[in-house]
Every structure is written in structure tokens, then in C-alpha cells.
Motif scaffolding. Structure first.
Motif, short mmCIF file in Angstrom:
data_model
loop_
_atom_site.label_atom_id
_atom_site.label_comp_id
_atom_site.label_asym_id
_atom_site.label_seq_id
_atom_site.Cartn_x
_atom_site.Cartn_y
_atom_site.Cartn_z
N GLU A 251 -1.88 4.12 -1.69
CA GLU A 251 -2.57 5.29 -2.26
C GLU A 251 -3.02 6.26 -1.17
O GLU A 251 -3.09 7.47 -1.40
N ALA A 252 -3.28 5.73 0.03
CA ALA A 252 -3.67 6.58 1.16
C ALA A 252 -2.45 7.14 1.91
O ALA A 252 -2.62 7.92 2.85
N GLY A 253 -1.25 6.73 1.51
CA GLY A 253 -0.05 7.21 2.16
C GLY A 253 0.22 6.57 3.50
O GLY A 253 0.75 7.22 4.42
N VAL A 254 -0.12 5.29 3.63
CA VAL A 254 0.10 4.55 4.87
C VAL A 254 1.11 3.44 4.62
O VAL A 254 0.91 2.63 3.71
N PRO A 255 2.19 3.36 5.40
CA PRO A 255 3.21 2.33 5.20
C PRO A 255 2.65 0.92 5.38
O PRO A 255 1.73 0.69 6.17
N VAL A 256 3.25 -0.01 4.65
CA VAL A 256 2.86 -1.42 4.66
C VAL A 256 4.04 -2.25 5.14
O VAL A 256 5.16 -2.10 4.64
N LEU A 257 3.78 -3.15 6.09
CA LEU A 257 4.80 -4.10 6.55
C LEU A 257 4.43 -5.48 6.00
O LEU A 257 3.40 -6.05 6.39
N LEU A 258 5.25 -6.00 5.09
CA LEU A 258 4.98 -7.30 4.50
C LEU A 258 5.31 -8.42 5.47
O LEU A 258 6.18 -8.29 6.32
N ASP A 259 4.64 -9.55 5.28
CA ASP A 259 4.92 -10.74 6.08
C ASP A 259 5.81 -11.68 5.26
O ASP A 259 6.92 -11.33 4.92
N GLY A 260 5.32 -12.86 4.92
CA GLY A 260 6.15 -13.88 4.31
C GLY A 260 5.96 -14.08 2.83
O GLY A 260 5.65 -13.15 2.08
N PHE A 261 6.10 -15.32 2.40
CA PHE A 261 6.15 -15.71 0.99
C PHE A 261 4.88 -15.32 0.24
O PHE A 261 4.94 -14.72 -0.83
N ILE A 262 3.73 -15.66 0.78
CA ILE A 262 2.47 -15.40 0.07
C ILE A 262 2.19 -13.91 -0.01
O ILE A 262 1.78 -13.39 -1.05
N THR A 263 2.41 -13.20 1.08
CA THR A 263 2.14 -11.75 1.05
C THR A 263 3.10 -11.04 0.10
O THR A 263 2.74 -10.04 -0.52
N THR A 264 4.32 -11.56 -0.03
CA THR A 264 5.27 -10.95 -0.95
C THR A 264 4.85 -11.19 -2.39
O THR A 264 5.02 -10.32 -3.26
N ALA A 265 4.27 -12.35 -2.68
CA ALA A 265 3.72 -12.60 -4.01
C ALA A 265 2.62 -11.59 -4.32
O ALA A 265 2.54 -11.06 -5.44
N ALA A 266 1.76 -11.33 -3.35
CA ALA A 266 0.70 -10.34 -3.53
C ALA A 266 1.29 -8.96 -3.77
O ALA A 266 0.79 -8.18 -4.60
N ALA A 267 2.34 -8.63 -3.03
CA ALA A 267 3.00 -7.33 -3.20
C ALA A 267 3.60 -7.20 -4.60
O ALA A 267 3.56 -6.12 -5.21
N LEU A 268 4.14 -8.30 -5.13
CA LEU A 268 4.67 -8.28 -6.49
C LEU A 268 3.58 -7.94 -7.50
O LEU A 268 3.80 -7.16 -8.43
N VAL A 269 2.41 -8.52 -7.31
CA VAL A 269 1.28 -8.21 -8.19
C VAL A 269 0.96 -6.72 -8.11
O VAL A 269 0.81 -6.04 -9.14
N ALA A 270 0.86 -6.21 -6.89
CA ALA A 270 0.51 -4.80 -6.69
C ALA A 270 1.54 -3.87 -7.32
O ALA A 270 1.18 -2.88 -7.97
N VAL A 271 2.82 -4.20 -7.16
CA VAL A 271 3.89 -3.34 -7.69
C VAL A 271 3.98 -3.44 -9.21
O VAL A 271 4.23 -2.44 -9.89
N LYS A 272 3.78 -4.63 -9.76
CA LYS A 272 3.78 -4.77 -11.22
C LYS A 272 2.63 -3.99 -11.83
O LYS A 272 2.76 -3.42 -12.93
N ALA A 273 1.50 -3.93 -11.11
CA ALA A 273 0.35 -3.19 -11.60
C ALA A 273 0.53 -1.69 -11.42
O ALA A 273 0.08 -0.89 -12.24
N ASN A 274 1.22 -1.29 -10.34
CA ASN A 274 1.46 0.13 -10.04
C ASN A 274 2.79 0.24 -9.31
O ASN A 274 2.85 0.06 -8.09
N PRO A 275 3.89 0.54 -10.02
CA PRO A 275 5.21 0.56 -9.40
C PRO A 275 5.34 1.48 -8.20
O PRO A 275 6.17 1.22 -7.32
#
Length: 347
Positions: A251-275
Motif C-alpha cells: 500500500e505504501a508502494g515499497v517492493p517486498v522480497l519473500l523468503d520461504g514456505f511460511i512467508t509465502t503462506a502469509a503472502a497468499l493470505v495477503a493476496v487473497k485478501a487484496n489481489p
């Protein structure tokens, strides 16, 4: 949500065609430079200043014997992070990245270390989650509070002029929660997603699959439908914090670098909530954890590295960081054919 700047992205694409090299000869490094150009609004992005936040919390499902390590290790590793002995502590120092450890729900008590190789923020929502196999992992209030702690951590980094956000995690049994979330949000089967985590053996792996199956059945019976429902039912406090962290950064316009399995699960939640959050995510690597590749595919992300890693802590992202930095430096500092007086190849 801030829009991707297609004009600077196009300008970066044109610059790549003018640099003293055959077009495409730097492979994905060229793509990375163009990707960052669209998100920074600069056709020659400056050096990245990265902030790493590692969110730590315990999981009630650890009582099911799904991890090779006891729950007390979560607190012990928090101390190790701050003392500078963990892998992410070493990598953060090596790459001059700021490191913060955020306790959002560590159950065991631990001393505040005398030395400091990172900032420790004690913000426990509660003493870990409930056992997701038999009840909801969190209340809605607990989930929301963890989410807001993550969002606040991202905004603190942005306010301190960080232009790349990296999230890490620490929580014994959190691969079980992550696997359950990925299954719930992608429709994949536990057999395809549940991995060995910290290194459990075959018998324990079969048990872990059953625990995830039981959790999914229970949560569905409880009415879980949305990403937030599933996060509350089978997620973790640190996973909720990471999802809030990624959403606020996007939302602030700052790129995100994902790490591994758990962080990707969190990213899935974030994207499902706001594509729209998905436009700001970059995958550092694919881990050895069984379901990580499927989770990345669900996000349409191609990892930069495949090194057989499965540590977490943001370690894979920290290892990928110098590659990204190199991609931007090449894009910014290489001479064009005209500047170097080199004849351009035929197009």
C-alpha cells in the motif's frame, strides 16, 4: 494501492536494449531491473536499502508432535538472533541490512540479551496460538492485533527510508500452520503440501499430514470461507503479522522480497485478501519444503534461486539480495553503446 509506473518500466526496457551487451544476455537480471523500475518510479533505480523484520511466535499445534524441535526453541532463537549467532543475523551484517525481531507471541520467557545485533520489539499478542487441530488458532481480535503489528513494522521501515521490505519468521510448528493455510487457499491436498519442516521422520510426517487434514475439516465445519477466516482458524500470530507487513508495504508502494514456505503462506493470505498486493511481491527462492513451489505458483511468482534451502528466518531472501543489488547496479552503471563508442548489433 499505488499503481505500477509503466512509463519508467518501459524506459528501463529501452535502456536495457542500449547497454553494451547483447539484448537478453543478462537473463533475469534484466527482468529484475525492469521490475524495480516500474515499482520505484525511476528508470535507473538507486541502491536498495533493505529492512528485515523477523516475526516470532509459538504454536499450540506443537503439542501434536509435528516438529523435531521443542517449543522452547522459539524463545531461544529470539535470543540467538539478537546475540548475532543466527544465520539471518550473519547475513544481515554481511549485506548491511537492518534487522528487527518482533515478538508477537512467544510463549516461553527469555532474557533481553546484553548484546544487540538487531532491534528487539516485545509486542506479544498472547502466549502463542491455540492448537489448530482442535480449535481456532486465534480469536479475531488476536489476529487483527498481530496484523496491525506487522503493518506498523512495515510503516516504520518505510518512514526510515527503506525501499525493500523483507519478512522472516520463527516459530516451532509453523510449517504445519503454513501448510494448512496453503491447502485451504489453493485447494491443494495435504499430501502434496505438508513437508518435513525441521527434519521430522517418515512416521511423524504421516502424522503431520493427518493433523493438517483434521484442522482443515474442523475449520471448514466452523464456517471458514475467506482468507481472514482461514488465517484465524489455522494460521499463526507471526503469519498474521507477516500478512499485515506485506499489505502495508504494498500500500505504501515499497517492493517486498519473500523468503520461504511460511512467508509465502502469509503472502497468499495477503493476496487473497487484496489481489493488488501481488504486484509488489518478488520471490527470493524456492525452498526444499514440499509445498513451496505450489504456493509460489499460486502467486504467479518465479523464484530467483533454488539452493535446497529450508531454514526460514528470511535467510533465503538475504542470500538473494546481493543478486538483486547487482542487477540494479549493472542497469544503472553500464555504459550504453553510444556512451562507450561501441557499434550496436543489428536488431
Amino acid at each position: 494501492m499505488k499503481a505500477i509506473n509503466t512509463e519508467t518500466q518501459q524506459a528501463a526496457q529501452e535502456r536495457q536494449s542500449q547497454l553494451t551487451k547483447p539484448m537478453g544476455s543478462l537473463g533475469r537480471l534484466e527482468d529484475l531491473a525492469i521490475w524495480f523500475s516500474g515499482r520505484t518510479g525511476n528508470d535507473t533505480p538507486k541502491r536498495l536499502q533493505a529492512a528485515i523484520c523477523v516475526f516470532a511466535a509459538d504454536h499450540g499445534v506443537a503439542a501434536e508432535g509435528v516438529s523435531a524441535f521443542p517449543a522452547e526453541v522459539t524463545a531461544q532463537m529470539v535470543v540467538n538472533f539478537i546475540n548475532g549467532g543466527a544465520a539471518i543475523s550473519v547475513l544481515a551484517r554481511e549485506n548491511n541490512m537492518s534487522l528487527s525481531i518482533v515478538d508477537v507471541g512467544v510463549k516461553s520467557d527469555y532474557p533481553t540479551p546484553n548484546t544487540s545485533h538487531g532491534k528487539l520489539f516485545r509486542s506479544p499478542v498472547c502466549a502463542g496460538t491455540a492448537n489448530l487441530r482442535i480449535t481456532a488458532a486465534m480469536t479475531e481480535a488476536q489476529m487483527n492485533k498481530a496484523w496491525q503489528i506487522g503493518a506498523g513494522s512495515a510503516m516504520h521501515a518505510v518512514e526510515n527510508n527503506k525501499n525493500l521490505i523483507i519478512g522472516g519468521e520463527m516459530g516451532i510448528a509453523n510449517t504445519t500452520a503454513a501448510a494448512a493455510l496453503i491447502c485451504a487457499l489453493t485447494g491443494a491436498s495435504p499430501e502434496d503440501i505438508v513437508g518435513l519442516g525441521t527434519g521430522i521422520q517418515a512416521g511423524a510426517h504421516a502424522h503431520k499430514i493427518q493433523v493438517v487434514k483434521d484442522a482443515l475439516i474442523r475449520a471448514k465445519s466452523a464456517g471458514a470461507v475467506t482468507a481472514f477466516d482461514w488465517l484465524r482458524e489455522v494460521g499463526g500470530l507471526e503469519i498474521a503479522a507477516l500478512a499485515g507487513f506485506y499489505t502495508a508495504a504494498a500500500e505504501a508502494g515499497v517492493p517486498v522480497l519473500l523468503d520461504g514456505f511460511i512467508t509465502t503462506a502469509a503472502a497468499l493470505v495477503a493476496v487473497k485478501a487484496n489481489p493488488a498486493v501481488g504486484e509488489w511481491l518478488l520471490a527470493s527462492h524456492v525452498s526444499q519444503e514440499q509445498g513451496h513451489r505450489s504456493a509460489l505458483a499460486a502467486l504467479n511468482l518465479t523464484p530467483i534461486l533454488d539452493l535446497g534451502l529450508r531454514l526460514g528466518e528470511a535467510s533465503g531472501a538475504a542470500i538473494a539480495f546481493p543478486i538483486i543489488q547487482s542487477a540494479l547496479t549493472l542497469h544503472r552503471e553500464m555504459a550504453t553503446f553510444a556512451e562507450a563508442g561501441v557499434a550496436a548489433g543489428a536488431m
